[in-house]
Each structure stands twice: as C-alpha cells, then as structure tokens.
Design a protein around this motif. Sequence first.
Motif, PDB file in Angstrom:
ATOM      1  N   PRO A 152     -24.324   9.605  19.594  1.00 57.70           N
ATOM      2  CA  PRO A 152     -24.144   9.827  21.036  1.00 57.70           C
ATOM      3  C   PRO A 152     -25.230  10.750  21.587  1.00 57.70           C
ATOM      4  O   PRO A 152     -25.713  11.653  20.909  1.00 57.70           O
ATOM      5  N   LEU A 153     -25.583  10.520  22.829  1.00 54.19           N
ATOM      6  CA  LEU A 153     -26.609  11.303  23.506  1.00 54.19           C
ATOM      7  C   LEU A 153     -26.046  11.674  24.866  1.00 54.19           C
ATOM      8  O   LEU A 153     -25.712  10.792  25.659  1.00 54.19           O
ATOM      9  N   VAL A 154     -25.876  12.948  25.134  1.00 51.19           N
ATOM     10  CA  VAL A 154     -25.263  13.387  26.380  1.00 51.19           C
ATOM     11  C   VAL A 154     -26.362  13.770  27.370  1.00 51.19           C
ATOM     12  O   VAL A 154     -27.161  14.668  27.115  1.00 51.19           O
ATOM     13  N   LEU A 155     -26.393  13.067  28.495  1.00 50.06           N
ATOM     14  CA  LEU A 155     -27.342  13.352  29.562  1.00 50.06           C
ATOM     15  C   LEU A 155     -26.646  14.128  30.668  1.00 50.06           C
ATOM     16  O   LEU A 155     -25.411  14.208  30.700  1.00 50.06           O
ATOM     17  N   PRO A 156     -27.399  14.695  31.613  1.00 51.36           N
ATOM     18  CA  PRO A 156     -26.793  15.589  32.606  1.00 51.36           C
ATOM     19  C   PRO A 156     -25.754  14.924  33.484  1.00 51.36           C
ATOM     20  O   PRO A 156     -25.658  13.697  33.585  1.00 51.36           O
ATOM     21  N   ARG A 157     -24.990  15.781  34.148  1.00 54.11           N
ATOM     22  CA  ARG A 157     -23.922  15.349  35.055  1.00 54.11           C
ATOM     23  C   ARG A 157     -24.474  14.422  36.131  1.00 54.11           C
ATOM     24  O   ARG A 157     -25.539  14.665  36.685  1.00 54.11           O
ATOM     25  N   PRO A 158     -23.754  13.329  36.459  1.00 50.23           N
ATOM     26  CA  PRO A 158     -24.226  12.415  37.507  1.00 50.23           C
ATOM     27  C   PRO A 158     -24.256  13.090  38.867  1.00 50.23           C
ATOM     28  O   PRO A 158     -23.486  14.018  39.138  1.00 50.23           O
ATOM     29  N   THR A 159     -25.167  12.634  39.711  1.00 48.36           N
ATOM     30  CA  THR A 159     -25.278  13.195  41.061  1.00 48.36           C
ATOM     31  C   THR A 159     -24.076  12.825  41.916  1.00 48.36           C
ATOM     32  O   THR A 159     -23.773  13.502  42.885  1.00 48.36           O
ATOM     33  N   ASP A 160     -23.383  11.725  41.584  1.00 51.25           N
ATOM     34  CA  ASP A 160     -22.193  11.309  42.315  1.00 51.25           C
ATOM     35  C   ASP A 160     -21.004  12.110  41.789  1.00 51.25           C
ATOM     36  O   ASP A 160     -20.510  11.884  40.689  1.00 51.25           O
ATOM     37  N   ALA A 161     -20.548  13.064  42.584  1.00 49.25           N
ATOM     38  CA  ALA A 161     -19.494  13.971  42.124  1.00 49.25           C
ATOM     39  C   ALA A 161     -18.159  13.271  41.926  1.00 49.25           C
ATOM     40  O   ALA A 161     -17.238  13.839  41.341  1.00 49.25           O
ATOM     41  N   SER A 162     -18.013  12.038  42.438  1.00 46.47           N
ATOM     42  CA  SER A 162     -16.741  11.335  42.330  1.00 46.47           C
ATOM     43  C   SER A 162     -16.564  10.647  40.982  1.00 46.47           C
ATOM     44  O   SER A 162     -15.523  10.081  40.716  1.00 46.47           O
ATOM     45  N   ALA A 163     -17.586  10.686  40.119  1.00 50.88           N
ATOM     46  CA  ALA A 163     -17.477  10.047  38.811  1.00 50.88           C
ATOM     47  C   ALA A 163     -16.354  10.695  38.008  1.00 50.88           C
ATOM     48  O   ALA A 163     -16.259  11.914  37.908  1.00 50.88           O
ATOM     49  N   ARG A 164     -15.505   9.849  37.424  1.00 47.80           N
ATOM     50  CA  ARG A 164     -14.381  10.333  36.629  1.00 47.80           C
ATOM     51  C   ARG A 164     -14.604   9.994  35.165  1.00 47.80           C
ATOM     52  O   ARG A 164     -15.364   9.093  34.835  1.00 47.80           O
ATOM     53  N   ALA A 165     -13.925  10.692  34.314  1.00 42.18           N
ATOM     54  CA  ALA A 165     -14.042  10.439  32.879  1.00 42.18           C
ATOM     55  C   ALA A 165     -13.745   8.972  32.600  1.00 42.18           C
ATOM     56  O   ALA A 165     -12.745   8.417  33.075  1.00 42.18           O
ATOM     57  N   GLY A 166     -14.648   8.334  31.852  1.00 39.72           N
ATOM     58  CA  GLY A 166     -14.484   6.927  31.517  1.00 39.72           C
ATOM     59  C   GLY A 166     -15.217   5.986  32.434  1.00 39.72           C
ATOM     60  O   GLY A 166     -15.324   4.795  32.132  1.00 39.72           O
ATOM     61  N   ASP A 167     -15.717   6.474  33.583  1.00 43.46           N
ATOM     62  CA  ASP A 167     -16.471   5.607  34.498  1.00 43.46           C
ATOM     63  C   ASP A 167     -17.779   5.159  33.843  1.00 43.46           C
ATOM     64  O   ASP A 167     -18.442   5.937  33.154  1.00 43.46           O
ATOM     65  N   ASP A 168     -18.139   3.897  34.062  1.00 38.87           N
ATOM     66  CA  ASP A 168     -19.420   3.391  33.571  1.00 38.87           C
ATOM     67  C   ASP A 168     -20.537   3.892  34.480  1.00 38.87           C
ATOM     68  O   ASP A 168     -20.431   3.834  35.706  1.00 38.87           O
ATOM     69  N   LEU A 169     -21.626   4.360  33.860  1.00 41.49           N
ATOM     70  CA  LEU A 169     -22.735   4.941  34.590  1.00 41.49           C
ATOM     71  C   LEU A 169     -24.060   4.424  34.052  1.00 41.49           C
ATOM     72  O   LEU A 169     -24.131   3.926  32.932  1.00 41.49           O
ATOM     73  N   THR A 170     -25.106   4.534  34.867  1.00 45.85           N
ATOM     74  CA  THR A 170     -26.473   4.292  34.407  1.00 45.85           C
ATOM     75  C   THR A 170     -27.303   5.520  34.720  1.00 45.85           C
ATOM     76  O   THR A 170     -27.064   6.219  35.705  1.00 45.85           O
ATOM     77  N   ALA A 171     -28.277   5.782  33.845  1.00 44.64           N
ATOM     78  CA  ALA A 171     -29.184   6.914  34.044  1.00 44.64           C
ATOM     79  C   ALA A 171     -30.614   6.409  33.977  1.00 44.64           C
ATOM     80  O   ALA A 171     -30.954   5.558  33.155  1.00 44.64           O
ATOM     81  N   VAL A 172     -31.448   6.935  34.858  1.00 43.99           N
ATOM     82  CA  VAL A 172     -32.859   6.554  34.910  1.00 43.99           C
ATOM     83  C   VAL A 172     -33.701   7.820  34.879  1.00 43.99           C
ATOM     84  O   VAL A 172     -33.415   8.785  35.602  1.00 43.99           O
ATOM     85  N   PHE A 173     -34.738   7.817  34.039  1.00 47.78           N
ATOM     86  CA  PHE A 173     -35.673   8.937  33.997  1.00 47.78           C
ATOM     87  C   PHE A 173     -37.005   8.458  33.450  1.00 47.78           C
ATOM     88  O   PHE A 173     -37.085   7.479  32.705  1.00 47.78           O
ATOM     89  N   ALA A 174     -38.054   9.166  33.841  1.00 46.30           N
ATOM     90  CA  ALA A 174     -39.405   8.795  33.419  1.00 46.30           C
ATOM     91  C   ALA A 174     -39.647   9.259  31.989  1.00 46.30           C
ATOM     92  O   ALA A 174     -39.182  10.335  31.591  1.00 46.30           O
ATOM     93  N   PRO A 175     -40.389   8.472  31.193  1.00 46.30           N
ATOM     94  CA  PRO A 175     -40.729   8.928  29.843  1.00 46.30           C
ATOM     95  C   PRO A 175     -41.444  10.273  29.832  1.00 46.30           C
ATOM     96  O   PRO A 175     -41.271  11.070  28.904  1.00 46.30           O
ATOM     97  N   ALA A 230     -18.976   8.428  31.789  1.00 45.78           N
ATOM     98  CA  ALA A 230     -18.767   9.837  32.109  1.00 45.78           C
ATOM     99  C   ALA A 230     -17.777  10.441  31.119  1.00 45.78           C
ATOM    100  O   ALA A 230     -16.747   9.842  30.818  1.00 45.78           O
ATOM    101  N   ASP A 231     -18.109  11.625  30.613  1.00 48.20           N
ATOM    102  CA  ASP A 231     -17.170  12.314  29.735  1.00 48.20           C
ATOM    103  C   ASP A 231     -16.243  13.190  30.580  1.00 48.20           C
ATOM    104  O   ASP A 231     -16.276  13.158  31.808  1.00 48.20           O
ATOM    105  N   ALA A 232     -15.408  13.962  29.928  1.00 51.01           N
ATOM    106  CA  ALA A 232     -14.412  14.757  30.647  1.00 51.01           C
ATOM    107  C   ALA A 232     -15.060  15.780  31.564  1.00 51.01           C
ATOM    108  O   ALA A 232     -14.470  16.190  32.567  1.00 51.01           O
ATOM    109  N   ASP A 233     -16.280  16.202  31.234  1.00 53.38           N
ATOM    110  CA  ASP A 233     -16.981  17.185  32.060  1.00 53.38           C
ATOM    111  C   ASP A 233     -17.875  16.541  33.114  1.00 53.38           C
ATOM    112  O   ASP A 233     -18.595  17.243  33.828  1.00 53.38           O
ATOM    113  N   GLY A 234     -17.865  15.210  33.200  1.00 52.39           N
ATOM    114  CA  GLY A 234     -18.694  14.529  34.183  1.00 52.39           C
ATOM    115  C   GLY A 234     -20.082  14.209  33.712  1.00 52.39           C
ATOM    116  O   GLY A 234     -20.871  13.655  34.466  1.00 52.39           O
ATOM    117  N   GLY A 235     -20.411  14.574  32.471  1.00 55.41           N
ATOM    118  CA  GLY A 235     -21.718  14.218  31.929  1.00 55.41           C
ATOM    119  C   GLY A 235     -21.750  12.759  31.519  1.00 55.41           C
ATOM    120  O   GLY A 235     -20.721  12.084  31.494  1.00 55.41           O
TER     121      GLY A 235
END
Length: 369
Positions: free
Chosen positions: A264-287, A249-254
């Motif tokens: 770098p590739l910035v994907l949308p903000r996580p659905t979990d609003a508690s994510a803080r900058a620096g938190d490890d995240l995974t993103a899943v989306f269909a091709p 997560a970046d400073a804006d939650g993305g």
Amino acid sequence: MTARSASLIADLRAHVGSFELRCSVQADPGEILAVLGPNGAGKSTLLGALAGHIPGVTGSIRLGDAVLHADDGLRVPPEHRRVGLLGQRSQLFPHLSVLENVAFGPRAQGARRADARADAVRLLDEVGLAGFEDRRPSQLSGGQQQRAVIARALAARPGALLLDEPFSGLDAQTATQARRLIMQLRDTHGIPMILVTHDALDAMMLANRTIVLQDGGVVQRGSTQDVLGHPGSAFVAVLAGVNLVTGRADADGGLVHLGAGGPPLVLPRPTDASARAGDDLTAVFAPSAVRVRPHDASTDAGHAGDSALWVGTVHSLEPIPGGVRITTIEHPEIAVDCSSAVAVGVGVQPGARLSFALSPADVSVRPVI
C-alpha cells in the motif's frame, strides 16, 4: 446567425462494421474543440460522421439553424454541408498549380473564374504562401503543402472546420508554425473547429475545451486545463506526462493507492473534503514533483511532516533531458524524475533502495465520478 458564425452541435451514433460511436459534441464560433483518445476510440469516425462521409449515422447534426442530419431521414450531402475536413495528407491535385488548387472550391460552387482566383490569392497571402501561386504541390515542402490545404479549405467558405491530426506528418518546427497559423485563423475567421490529435501540445495551445474518446464513447470532457491537469484515463495521463493512480479514501481521508500488487502507498488527503472512508479516488502528480533520497529505515517509516513517504527498489532507469526517470519494483506504474545531480547524490542505480516523498501541494486527488 450566419453559417460562418454558427455553433456545430451533434448528438449522434455511427456504425462502422462492428464498431459503434456514441458521442455528443458542441464547438462554438471562434472555438477549437480538441478530441483526444487512443487508436480505435472513434475520433476519425466522429469527424467522418460530422462531414457526412459515413453511412449509418443516427441522431442529429446542426450547424446553427441548418439541420445537416436528422432521424426523420434528412441527410445533407457532404458537398452541401459547408463543413471542411482536413486530414493528415495534403490531397492537393498534383496537376494543378497552388493557385488553381485553392480556387477549385469556389469554382465548384459556381464562382466566376476571376473571383475564385482573387479569393485564392488573398487566402494564399493569409497563410503565408504569397509568391507560390504558380508552383505545383510537388514543389512545396510538407509545411507549405499543409498551408495550401488550409487555404483551399477556407476558400470554400466553410461554416465549420474539422482537423484530423493535421500536424502529425510535420517536423517539430513546421508543426509549431502550423499551430500558430491555425490560432490566427481561429481568431480571424471565427468559425468552430474540431481538432483530433494525439499530441497534448496541440490541445494546450489551441483548445479551450477538450473531450476524450475511448471505446466509442466520451469518457471525459471539460476545459483543456482540467482534462490535462487531472486526466481520467491512463492514455491522457501519458499524453499529459503525469502519474495517474487510483485508490480509496482511508479513515483519515488520505488516499490508499491500490496499485499493481505492490505494498500500500498512502498519498495526501484529497482536496475534496467530502470524501468518506472507502470512496474511490484518483490522484495525479508530475514525476518531477516526487523528491528522492537515500533510504533510511530509522526515519522513513510511514509519514513524516506534510509529505507522503514510500520506499522502493529501483527497477528501471530511463534518461531524460537533464536527468533520469526511475520506476520501482514495488510501484512500476509510478514514474519519478530527478536531476542528474540528485541521481548521483542519492546513488540511483538498479536495485538501490530509495525513499520517495510527495507534498500534498503537488498532488491532485479527486473522487471517481
């Protein structure tokens, strides 16, 4: 609670050579629990341990109130566990008729010949093999043999049924028919079943819950919808046909994607609003959720509107039904699908510079647990 309507519960360790499996599972009456994982993850070892075919197992295995294995030295032999195991091969006795194959289990348990044959006739009718009683296994198709194997397993009145990739040797149409049969048996017999499979379709059609094994341990468990909807491993992502990327997560939650050395590739903000900058995240989306358009340097910088944008150079093209799958030099781990019309319209070809957009509504972003 009878053995035929009891939960199969295990918390075990099993050793096969230098390999160790550590796994806890529970399959409830009338439920199919799917087990996914790459080759060598321990899936067949798990079924062998539950069925009692593997020595060196520690921990506990219970079927309702019946203890099948315990660390105090109790080990119920496989033939007395009432746990049926169906593998990829039919294993029917070639010298016996279909009827006698199905009647073999009850006869081995002491049933009278007439009663065993009557049960066999009933079960053969249940699995769609009425009229095939006098045939030998060699006279049956692969799908018919699998139906006979299922009938034979049910004739032994198991308290639980273990299925080790039972559809892998069948063609697509026959496999679909076999899945429907398993669904019917799940609902009519009400016994717990554990299904090992490499096919996400098996899990989606048959199982409410799924666990994922890797390197001898459970790496993900939950509802099948959740496991396949947001895979926790690259193996399951491939099975589910989705992209799985990791980042922070970046400073804006993305999500800043930390890919294979590309920009770098910035994907949308996580659905979990508690994510803080620096938190490890995974993103899943269909091709297919990624939109493709020609690259325009004047408008494709950074983010535009609600979409995450990135630019890539086409590296490979793979035909898919109705279109093409694209990977790029910058992000080879991300697959993008587009229709043939779109591909022609935007000029998709090796070396082409294209822009890619992904809406937040089409991506699932979660913290790494």
